[in-house]
Motif scaffolding. Sequence first.
Motif, PDB file in Angstrom:
ATOM      1  N   LEU A 140     -94.681 -15.655  13.146  1.00  0.00           N
ATOM      2  CA  LEU A 140     -93.715 -16.706  13.443  1.00  0.00           C
ATOM      3  C   LEU A 140     -92.515 -16.745  12.494  1.00  0.00           C
ATOM      4  CD1 LEU A 140     -93.190 -18.972  15.451  1.00  0.00           C
ATOM      5  CD2 LEU A 140     -94.431 -20.535  13.931  1.00  0.00           C
ATOM      6  N   PRO A 141     -92.685 -16.591  11.173  1.00  0.00           N
ATOM      7  CA  PRO A 141     -91.496 -16.635  10.294  1.00  0.00           C
ATOM      8  C   PRO A 141     -90.456 -15.579  10.626  1.00  0.00           C
ATOM      9  CG  PRO A 141     -93.496 -16.924   9.007  1.00  0.00           C
ATOM     10  CD  PRO A 141     -93.939 -16.549  10.392  1.00  0.00           C
ATOM     11  N   VAL A 142     -90.891 -14.357  10.951  1.00  0.00           N
ATOM     12  CA  VAL A 142     -89.942 -13.296  11.294  1.00  0.00           C
ATOM     13  C   VAL A 142     -89.233 -13.616  12.609  1.00  0.00           C
ATOM     14  CG1 VAL A 142     -89.703 -10.868  11.896  1.00  0.00           C
ATOM     15  CG2 VAL A 142     -91.203 -11.542  10.023  1.00  0.00           C
ATOM     16  N   VAL A 143     -89.999 -14.071  13.595  1.00  0.00           N
ATOM     17  CA  VAL A 143     -89.414 -14.414  14.891  1.00  0.00           C
ATOM     18  C   VAL A 143     -88.419 -15.562  14.737  1.00  0.00           C
ATOM     19  CG1 VAL A 143     -89.905 -15.259  17.212  1.00  0.00           C
ATOM     20  CG2 VAL A 143     -91.433 -13.588  16.141  1.00  0.00           C
ATOM     21  N   ALA A 144     -88.793 -16.577  13.965  1.00  0.00           N
ATOM     22  CA  ALA A 144     -87.918 -17.737  13.784  1.00  0.00           C
ATOM     23  C   ALA A 144     -86.632 -17.347  13.060  1.00  0.00           C
ATOM     24  CB  ALA A 144     -88.656 -18.822  13.002  1.00  0.00           C
ATOM     25  N   SER A 145     -86.739 -16.502  12.034  1.00  0.00           N
ATOM     26  CA  SER A 145     -85.540 -16.088  11.310  1.00  0.00           C
ATOM     27  C   SER A 145     -84.626 -15.256  12.197  1.00  0.00           C
ATOM     28  CB  SER A 145     -85.922 -15.301  10.057  1.00  0.00           C
ATOM     29  OG  SER A 145     -86.673 -14.146  10.387  1.00  0.00           O
ATOM     30  N   TYR A 146     -85.210 -14.424  13.066  1.00  0.00           N
ATOM     31  CA  TYR A 146     -84.376 -13.626  13.969  1.00  0.00           C
ATOM     32  C   TYR A 146     -83.656 -14.528  14.975  1.00  0.00           C
ATOM     33  CZ  TYR A 146     -82.929 -10.575  17.734  1.00  0.00           C
ATOM     34  OH  TYR A 146     -82.186  -9.950  18.699  1.00  0.00           O
ATOM     35  N   VAL A 147     -84.371 -15.506  15.539  1.00  0.00           N
ATOM     36  CA  VAL A 147     -83.750 -16.416  16.502  1.00  0.00           C
ATOM     37  C   VAL A 147     -82.621 -17.194  15.835  1.00  0.00           C
ATOM     38  CG1 VAL A 147     -84.151 -18.471  17.917  1.00  0.00           C
ATOM     39  CG2 VAL A 147     -85.813 -16.599  17.943  1.00  0.00           C
ATOM     40  N   PHE A 148     -82.852 -17.623  14.593  1.00  0.00           N
ATOM     41  CA  PHE A 148     -81.855 -18.410  13.882  1.00  0.00           C
ATOM     42  C   PHE A 148     -80.612 -17.582  13.553  1.00  0.00           C
ATOM     43  CE2 PHE A 148     -80.111 -20.099   9.847  1.00  0.00           C
ATOM     44  CZ  PHE A 148     -79.762 -21.363  10.292  1.00  0.00           C
ATOM     45  N   LEU A 149     -80.815 -16.295  13.220  1.00  0.00           N
ATOM     46  CA  LEU A 149     -79.700 -15.438  12.804  1.00  0.00           C
ATOM     47  C   LEU A 149     -79.286 -14.449  13.889  1.00  0.00           C
ATOM     48  CD1 LEU A 149     -80.931 -14.603   9.193  1.00  0.00           C
ATOM     49  CD2 LEU A 149     -79.172 -16.258   9.833  1.00  0.00           C
ATOM     50  N   GLN A 150     -79.677 -14.697  15.130  1.00  0.00           N
ATOM     51  CA  GLN A 150     -79.466 -13.723  16.200  1.00  0.00           C
ATOM     52  C   GLN A 150     -77.987 -13.374  16.380  1.00  0.00           C
ATOM     53  OE1 GLN A 150     -80.649 -15.088  20.073  1.00  0.00           O
ATOM     54  NE2 GLN A 150     -80.684 -13.041  20.951  1.00  0.00           N
ATOM     55  N   ARG A 151     -77.133 -14.393  16.385  1.00  0.00           N
ATOM     56  CA  ARG A 151     -75.711 -14.138  16.607  1.00  0.00           C
ATOM     57  C   ARG A 151     -75.136 -13.260  15.503  1.00  0.00           C
ATOM     58  NH1 ARG A 151     -71.149 -16.919  14.965  1.00  0.00           N
ATOM     59  NH2 ARG A 151     -72.461 -18.550  14.057  1.00  0.00           N
ATOM     60  N   HIS A 152     -75.467 -13.563  14.244  1.00  0.00           N
ATOM     61  CA  HIS A 152     -74.980 -12.765  13.131  1.00  0.00           C
ATOM     62  C   HIS A 152     -75.605 -11.375  13.139  1.00  0.00           C
ATOM     63  CE1 HIS A 152     -72.995 -16.251  11.389  1.00  0.00           C
ATOM     64  NE2 HIS A 152     -74.117 -16.929  11.529  1.00  0.00           N
TER      65      HIS A 152
END
Length: 273
Positions: free
Chosen positions: A249-261
């Motif tokens: 979950l932490p990796v998935v959440a960080s990717y979703v949060f930073l997806q645009r960048h």
Amino acid sequence: MISSRERVLNYAILTIFAALALLPLIGVVASALTPAAESGPSFTWPHHLDVGNFGTAWRQGHFATYLTSSLLVAVSVVVLTAVLAILAGFSFAHFDYPGRSLLFYVTLIGLMVPPEAFVIPLYFNLRDTGLTDSYWSLILPQTAQSLAFGVFWMRNFFRSVPVSVIEAARLDGASDWRLLWRILVPTSRPALLTMAMLVFMWTWNEFLLPLVMITDESKRTAPLGLAFFQSEHTTQYSVLAAASIIVALPVVASYVFLQRHFISGMLSGAVKG
């Protein structure tokens, strides 16, 4: 110009591949929400959802401790890699000194050496210095592993900055230090965040180094803790699925949060060799 028929075909193909990629994830989530009495090794859709599996996995697996260890190691590696990669990348991109190209290509060798090739001698070296079974035995080697990619990535970005921007800064009297931290680093945000995201993901998923270096249970990382948890709960499929989601979950959440960048950095971070 793409015709309507080609566009529909492209979307159909992408939809099929997206479904193939999502199907295993849906299976894991469904298994994690399946009551323990109904869980099995094959895919089954639960008659009713049971979120208690996550609580069971969290308590029995000590994942609060493991996630804290992984977070400490991953954030430390990302910060150290980012700072060193920025400095080295700027040096390789804009300074001219004897042996610069040779040193850069020697640095890139780190991209080609797998951890399995050096983990045993590394263990004995760290043991002799008293660093095994500590967070430093994970932070320092993984920073060194990530640095080759980080230097390559940031060098390419700094080389892509228009020369006019650098010349204008120097005409205004900006020193190299100010040019780097006041002008280049702020403009490198997409590339820097992309690099940080990739390094965070690689560090978080690392299994071999913690397995070799760590014996203290309180310092186990999340993937290593999940492996021990799996060996102790081989038939509790719903709890195992819940534990897997907790670790991922932490990796998935960080990717979703930073997806645009992340996407922006992937498109612009390596435009020049």
